[in-house]
Design a protein around this motif. Sequence first.
Motif, short mmCIF file in Angstrom:
data_model
loop_
_atom_site.label_atom_id
_atom_site.label_comp_id
_atom_site.label_asym_id
_atom_site.label_seq_id
_atom_site.Cartn_x
_atom_site.Cartn_y
_atom_site.Cartn_z
N VAL A 153 0.84 -1.21 0.00
CA VAL A 153 0.00 0.00 0.00
C VAL A 153 0.88 1.26 0.00
O VAL A 153 1.47 1.62 1.03
N PRO A 154 1.01 1.93 -1.14
CA PRO A 154 1.77 3.18 -1.16
C PRO A 154 0.94 4.29 -0.52
O PRO A 154 -0.29 4.32 -0.70
N THR A 155 1.60 5.16 0.22
CA THR A 155 0.83 6.24 0.86
C THR A 155 1.53 7.59 0.69
O THR A 155 2.75 7.70 0.78
N TYR A 156 0.72 8.59 0.45
CA TYR A 156 1.18 9.97 0.54
C TYR A 156 0.02 10.79 1.10
O TYR A 156 -1.03 10.90 0.48
N ASN A 157 0.21 11.28 2.31
CA ASN A 157 -0.84 12.04 3.01
C ASN A 157 -2.15 11.27 3.13
O ASN A 157 -3.20 11.69 2.63
N GLU A 158 -2.07 10.15 3.81
CA GLU A 158 -3.24 9.31 4.05
C GLU A 158 -3.47 9.14 5.55
O GLU A 158 -3.94 8.09 6.00
N ALA A 159 -3.17 10.19 6.34
CA ALA A 159 -3.29 10.08 7.80
C ALA A 159 -4.71 9.69 8.22
O ALA A 159 -4.89 8.96 9.20
N ILE B 48 3.37 -0.83 4.15
CA ILE B 48 3.04 0.55 3.84
C ILE B 48 4.31 1.20 3.27
O ILE B 48 5.37 1.12 3.90
N ILE B 49 4.19 1.78 2.09
CA ILE B 49 5.36 2.42 1.47
C ILE B 49 5.08 3.93 1.48
O ILE B 49 4.32 4.43 0.65
N ASP B 50 5.66 4.60 2.46
CA ASP B 50 5.32 6.01 2.66
C ASP B 50 6.44 6.94 2.19
O ASP B 50 7.61 6.73 2.51
N ASP B 51 6.08 7.97 1.46
CA ASP B 51 7.06 8.91 0.92
C ASP B 51 7.23 10.13 1.83
O ASP B 51 7.14 11.27 1.37
N GLN C 200 8.22 10.59 -4.48
CA GLN C 200 8.90 10.22 -5.72
C GLN C 200 7.95 9.59 -6.73
O GLN C 200 8.39 9.13 -7.79
N GLY C 201 6.69 9.54 -6.36
CA GLY C 201 5.71 9.00 -7.31
C GLY C 201 5.44 7.52 -7.10
O GLY C 201 6.21 6.80 -6.46
N LEU C 202 4.30 7.10 -7.67
CA LEU C 202 3.82 5.74 -7.46
C LEU C 202 4.73 4.66 -8.02
O LEU C 202 4.91 3.60 -7.40
N GLY C 203 5.32 4.93 -9.19
CA GLY C 203 6.15 3.92 -9.84
C GLY C 203 7.35 3.55 -8.97
O GLY C 203 7.64 2.37 -8.76
N MET D 225 -2.64 -2.18 -3.67
CA MET D 225 -3.91 -1.43 -3.61
C MET D 225 -3.72 -0.05 -3.01
O MET D 225 -2.73 0.21 -2.32
N ASP D 226 -4.66 0.85 -3.32
CA ASP D 226 -4.61 2.21 -2.80
C ASP D 226 -5.06 2.25 -1.35
O ASP D 226 -5.76 1.35 -0.88
N CYS D 227 -4.68 3.34 -0.67
CA CYS D 227 -4.98 3.46 0.76
C CYS D 227 -6.29 4.21 1.01
O CYS D 227 -6.71 4.39 2.15
N GLY E 160 -9.31 12.66 2.64
CA GLY E 160 -8.01 13.02 2.07
C GLY E 160 -8.18 13.72 0.74
O GLY E 160 -9.26 13.81 0.18
N VAL E 161 -7.04 14.23 0.27
CA VAL E 161 -7.08 15.10 -0.90
C VAL E 161 -6.68 14.32 -2.15
O VAL E 161 -5.74 13.54 -2.12
N SER E 162 -7.40 14.56 -3.23
CA SER E 162 -7.09 13.89 -4.49
C SER E 162 -5.76 14.38 -5.06
O SER E 162 -5.46 15.56 -5.02
N LYS E 163 -4.98 13.43 -5.60
CA LYS E 163 -3.71 13.81 -6.23
C LYS E 163 -3.84 13.76 -7.74
O LYS E 163 -2.89 13.95 -8.48
N MET E 164 -5.04 13.43 -8.20
CA MET E 164 -5.28 13.33 -9.64
C MET E 164 -5.38 14.73 -10.23
O MET E 164 -5.99 15.61 -9.65
N SER E 165 -4.74 14.95 -11.37
CA SER E 165 -4.86 16.26 -12.01
C SER E 165 -4.85 16.06 -13.52
O SER E 165 -4.47 14.99 -14.01
N1 LIG Z 1 4.45 6.38 -1.69
C1 LIG Z 1 3.70 7.12 -2.51
N2 LIG Z 1 2.37 6.92 -2.55
C2 LIG Z 1 1.63 7.71 -3.38
C3 LIG Z 1 2.19 8.73 -4.19
N3 LIG Z 1 1.18 9.32 -4.89
C4 LIG Z 1 0.04 8.70 -4.53
N4 LIG Z 1 0.30 7.72 -3.62
C5 LIG Z 1 -0.63 6.78 -3.00
O1 LIG Z 1 -1.07 5.92 -4.04
C6 LIG Z 1 -2.43 5.59 -3.90
C7 LIG Z 1 -3.20 6.09 -5.13
O2 LIG Z 1 -3.14 7.49 -5.20
P1 LIG Z 1 -4.42 8.42 -5.26
O3 LIG Z 1 -4.04 9.78 -4.82
O4 LIG Z 1 -5.57 7.78 -4.57
O5 LIG Z 1 -4.65 8.47 -6.81
P2 LIG Z 1 -6.02 8.43 -7.59
O6 LIG Z 1 -6.88 7.32 -7.08
O7 LIG Z 1 -5.64 8.42 -9.04
O8 LIG Z 1 -6.66 9.84 -7.26
P3 LIG Z 1 -7.57 10.32 -6.02
O9 LIG Z 1 -8.13 9.13 -5.32
O10 LIG Z 1 -8.60 11.18 -6.62
O11 LIG Z 1 -6.61 11.07 -5.13
C8 LIG Z 1 -2.88 6.22 -2.59
O12 LIG Z 1 -2.76 5.27 -1.57
C9 LIG Z 1 -1.89 7.37 -2.41
O13 LIG Z 1 -1.69 7.75 -1.06
C10 LIG Z 1 3.62 8.93 -4.10
O14 LIG Z 1 4.21 9.78 -4.75
N5 LIG Z 1 4.30 8.10 -3.25
#
Ligand SMILES: Nc1nc2c(ncn2[C@@H]2O[C@H](COP(=O)(O)OP(=O)(O)OP(=O)(O)O)[C@@H](O)[C@H]2O)c(=O)[nH]1
Length: 248
Positions: free
Chosen positions: A18-24, A45-48, A77-80, A101-103, A220-225
């Motif tokens: 589970v990657p996380t960024y600001n998922e408190a 949990i892979i937290d940046d 550093q991004g999801l990849g 999976m997403d958090c 939490g806040v969307s990171k999609m843009s």
């Molecule tokens: N470690 C790490 N996790 C990330 C990063 N960007 C996003 N995530 C995590 O990856 C998962 C998917 O990201 P989301 O922000 O949910 O992306 P999304 O589903 O396309 O968009 P929203 O749900 O609208 O925000 C979530 O658990 C995020 O916390 C990152 O740069 N690093």
Amino acid sequence: MSVDRQAVLRGAGAVILVPTYNEAGNVERMITAIHQNVPEAHVLIIDDNSPDGTGRIADKVAAQDSRVHVAHRPGKQGLGVAYRYGFRWALDHGYERMVQMDCDFSHSPADLPRMIELLESHSVVVGSRRVEGGGTENWPWYRSAISSAGSLYARTVLHSKVRDLTSGFKGYRASALERLDLDNLRVDGFGFQIEVTTHLLAMGVDIHEMPIRFVDREVGVSKMSSKIFVEAMLKVWSIRSSVASVRR
Ligand SMILES: Nc1nc2c(ncn2[C@@H]2O[C@H](COP(=O)(O)OP(=O)(O)OP(=O)(O)O)[C@@H](O)[C@H]2O)c(=O)[nH]1
Ligand SMILES: [Mg+2]
């Protein structure tokens, strides 16, 4: 059903990445929900280095639960990058099944036993919004429209038989993940999901699409843009050329 098989369905030998960024607001509930569904699975949990303290919350949970592990990465550093680290960690630690999976509860932890069961008969299972029974909930019409168009475009350019190429909810047998050349995965953001699935398809790996209902994040806040979206769509072309270097 044999005892071993029951243990597999409870998550024995599996790790949930589970990657996380600001998922408190989500991380602790997410770990609990995972264990309600697959009590024997481990969680990484892979937290940046989330500024909101997600990593510290995860550490607190891990200190009391040996099934929970936390990787602290230096910064966003991004999801990849996060997933490549997680895949390597999981293979190095000898897990037999990996699920990503997403958090934010967009991917339902209640789907985990079904995904793990399907991994008994398939090498890779993709949680899919684009097969019968799957779909999205609470998405505004324009996000559904953009997502459908993007998905159709990526599928067409890549001649993909997998319908949900951008899905971030996927299960792998270790034997399939091992075959992926992690250093050859270049794309970040959600283009990363497209790249991994396309490379596995090109290698002839058996991929099954399992219908899921994808729910929009509530906390939490969307990171999609639009920038991330356009970037991913352009990256489809470099994924197409990189597939040529993937062995069958
Ligand atoms: N470690 C790490 N996790 C990330 C990063 N960007 C996003 N995530 C995590 O990856 C998962 C998917 O990201 P989301 O922000 O949910 O992306 P999304 O589903 O396309 O968009 P929203 O749900 O609208 O925000 C979530 O658990 C995020 O916390 C990152 O740069 N690093
Ligand atoms: Mg999300």
